[in-house]
Design an enzyme around this catalytic site. Structure first.
Site, PDB file in Angstrom:
ATOM      1  N   ARG A   1     -65.728  34.904 -24.351  1.00 52.51           N
ATOM      2  CA  ARG A   1     -64.289  34.868 -24.600  1.00 52.51           C
ATOM      3  C   ARG A   1     -63.514  35.931 -23.830  1.00 52.51           C
ATOM      4  O   ARG A   1     -62.433  36.342 -24.235  1.00 52.51           O
ATOM      5  CB  ARG A   1     -63.997  35.011 -26.102  1.00 52.51           C
ATOM      6  CG  ARG A   1     -64.589  33.903 -26.954  1.00 52.51           C
ATOM      7  CD  ARG A   1     -64.064  32.531 -26.570  1.00 52.51           C
ATOM      8  NE  ARG A   1     -64.756  31.492 -27.308  1.00 52.51           N
ATOM      9  CZ  ARG A   1     -65.885  30.908 -26.906  1.00 52.51           C
ATOM     10  NH1 ARG A   1     -66.404  31.247 -25.722  1.00 52.51           N
ATOM     11  NH2 ARG A   1     -66.468  29.996 -27.626  1.00 52.51           N
TER      12      ARG A   1
ATOM     13  N   CYS B   1     -61.016  28.080 -33.622  1.00 49.95           N
ATOM     14  CA  CYS B   1     -61.579  29.309 -34.180  1.00 49.95           C
ATOM     15  C   CYS B   1     -60.568  30.449 -34.106  1.00 49.95           C
ATOM     16  O   CYS B   1     -60.037  30.739 -33.041  1.00 49.95           O
ATOM     17  CB  CYS B   1     -62.853  29.692 -33.434  1.00 49.95           C
ATOM     18  SG  CYS B   1     -64.234  28.567 -33.747  1.00 49.95           S
TER      19      CYS B   1
ATOM     20  N   GLU C   1     -59.343  35.584 -31.825  1.00 52.98           N
ATOM     21  CA  GLU C   1     -59.448  34.808 -30.594  1.00 52.98           C
ATOM     22  C   GLU C   1     -58.086  34.206 -30.258  1.00 52.98           C
ATOM     23  O   GLU C   1     -57.737  34.037 -29.087  1.00 52.98           O
ATOM     24  CB  GLU C   1     -60.495  33.711 -30.782  1.00 52.98           C
ATOM     25  CG  GLU C   1     -60.837  32.915 -29.565  1.00 52.98           C
ATOM     26  CD  GLU C   1     -62.043  32.011 -29.802  1.00 52.98           C
ATOM     27  OE1 GLU C   1     -61.907  30.795 -29.582  1.00 52.98           O
ATOM     28  OE2 GLU C   1     -63.101  32.513 -30.215  1.00 52.98           O
TER      29      GLU C   1
END
Length: 322
Positions: free
Chosen positions: A180, A228, A308
């Site tokens: 990420r 998410c 995120e």
């Protein structure tokens, strides 16, 4: 900062501009306020000039992608929001440089459409992005992916317009792609060269269907969420654990703050419940729920959950593509 004199920014540029533009409807959460100024450039040259002028006038510049990974504050955001919505930024050039294994994808291109088109053409390498809603620029900025791989695995080069208005191309060997995260420098991603491998179209389509089926069986795909909410954290022993599992083990599934709720199906999906009659859906509710989950998981397991999802609010530094 409020844009005091918009004409100095875009009046002579090839752009579409909208003052006080609602952003909530352009995000997957469907909540949040407006942008002081939303600009859709029609060319790289217009984007470059706009970037220079925003830096000149100390005006924040944010880039809005598909809105699938974004939470906009109820009070909206200051400065300029750029959306790469014109044809110049949504193009996909297959056989880039005459090579079947290379394609150039522009920053506003839909990853969902790209996955389907690659499968139809029998090009393997992008299918791990199946079921991940994003623009190409947003996907690269956060190295989007999942169990089956990440976009960074396919990147060969990335072109970025910096805040100085200069277009720079970064080769694969100059970049790093981690979980990420990416080292792609700050600025607006205008295109990327991706590596693919010719394969049987039927096999490619079957692989995409397999990934979609897995995600449908494990994630609340219809929820008003951004996927998410948290990155999977590093545990004290150095291993990476599923944020969803930690939230589940902390007993937080179904936890509600106003209109925001932790999904009963997947702990890492925080959604807006539009059927909640107490509120119409507020960013503040979701922020409060995020903080509550972070506190409870830290108390139970001694780890900090990092979001995120990108958060936009007035007075804070502008983020990348979202």
């Amino acid at each position: 900062m409020t844009v005091a004199s918009p004409s100095n920014l875009y009046a002579d540029l090839d752009v579409q501009a909208e003052l006080d533009a609602p952003l909530g409807p352009q995000t997957w959460f469907g909540i949040g306020g407006s942008a002081d100024l939303l600009i859709k450039p029609n060319s790289v040259e217009a984007l470059a000039a706009l970037s220079r002028r925003c830096r000149r006038d100390s005006i924040p510049l944010r880039v809005l992608g598909s809105g699938a990974n974004l939470l906009v504050d109820d009070e909206g955001v200051d400065g300029v929001v750029v959306k790469l919505d014109s044809e110049a930024f949504r193009r996909v050039e297959f056989n880039a440089d005459g090579l079947v294994e290379r394609m150039r994808v522009h920053g506003g291109a839909s990853m969902e459409r790209l996955v389907q088109e690659c499968a139809r053409r029998g090009l393997r390498g992008i299918e791990p992005m199946a079921g991940i809603p994003a623009s190409l620029g947003g996907a690269i900025r956060m190295n989007a992916g999942g169990k089956f791989g990440a976009i960074g695995d396919a990147v060969d080069a990335v072109a970025v317009v910096g805040d100085d208005g200069e277009l720079r191309v970064y080769r694969r060997e100059e970049l790093s792609f981690d979980y990420r995260r990416t080292s792609v420098p700050a600025g607006t991603i205008v295109w990327a060269s991706l590596r693919v491998t010719p394969d049987d179209p039927v096999a490619c389509r079957d692989r995409v269907k397999e990934i979609f089926a897995y995600k449908k069986s494990t994630q609340p795909m219809s929820a008003n969420s951004a996927g998410c909410m948290f990155r999977n954290p590093r545990m004290p022993d150095g291993s990476r654990e599923s944020a969803g599992k930690l939230i589940d083990r902390a007993g937080l599934k179904g936890l509600r703050v106003g209109s925001a709720v932790v999904s009963p199906e997947h702990g890492n999906f925080l959604a807006i419940d539009r059927g909640d009659s107490r509120t119409a859906g507020r960013t503040d509710d979701l922020r409060a729920l995020v903080e509550r989950v972070q506190r409870e998981v830290a108390r139970a397991f001694g780890v900090e959950l990092e979001t995120e999802v990108v958060f936009w609010r007035r007075g804070e530094s502008a983020g990348g593509h979202a």
